[in-house]
Design an enzyme around this catalytic site. Structure first.
Site: not given
Ligand code: CO
Length: 164
Positions: A46, A51, A90-91, A132-133, A136
């Site tokens: 995701g 991000q 998380c990226l 999670h997304e 963000h």
């Molecule tokens: Co993330």
């Protein structure tokens, strides 16, 4: 399509609230394609617009990694059931993972790339990923859900990373 560059913690853009998408035009479609390409290139399941430095309520998800991208625009969680602990990363915070408590099952309402509304139920990994997304888009990171003690542990870990 183009791969976009990722923003990493503690970039302040990750703490900001995104704006709702109003225009469902070619520019949006381009961005959605680029966001998905970036997610696959980074081997994520995701990715949310902040991000890559864009403060719009847009996220792409593919928890099965099968190339079928779930595009969520202006998404909202309209129902939550149960609680479950699971491992998360998380990226934007590479190398850190922790156990986070989230709702077990959710119902999500969103718009597609043409501005048409849709709803779906999610459980397991898809439920966790959506939460999670969508976080963000409100400027919330998974580490924000940690207990005070674990947050301290994260801070110590992060300091060590930046020193090396
Ligand atoms: Co993330």
């Amino acid at each position: 399509m183009a791969k976009l560059s990722l923003r990493f913690y503690p970039d302040p853009i990750l703490k900001q609230t995104s704006s709702e998408v109003m225009k469902f035009d070619k520019e949006l479609h381009h961005f959605l394609d680029d966001l998905a390409e970036t997610m696959y290139a980074e081997e994520g399941i995701g990715l949310a617009a902040p991000q890559v430095g864009v403060l719009s309520k847009i996220t792409v998800i593919d928890t099965e990694q099968n190339g079928k991208v779930l595009e969520l625009i202006n998404p909202q969680i309209i129902d939550r059931k149960g609680k479950i602990n699971s491992d998360e990363g998380c990226l934007s915070i590479p190398g850190y993972r922790d156990i986070i408590k989230r709702a077990e099952q959710i119902k999500v309402s969103a718009l597609n790339r043409f501005g048409e509304p849709f709803e779906f139920d999610a459980d397991e990994l898809l439920s966790r990923c959506c939460q999670h997304e969508i976080d963000h888009l409100e400027g919330v990171l998974f580490i924000d859900h940690l207990s005070r003690l674990k947050k301290q542990f994260f801070q110590d870990w992060f300091k060590k990373q930046t020193k090396e």
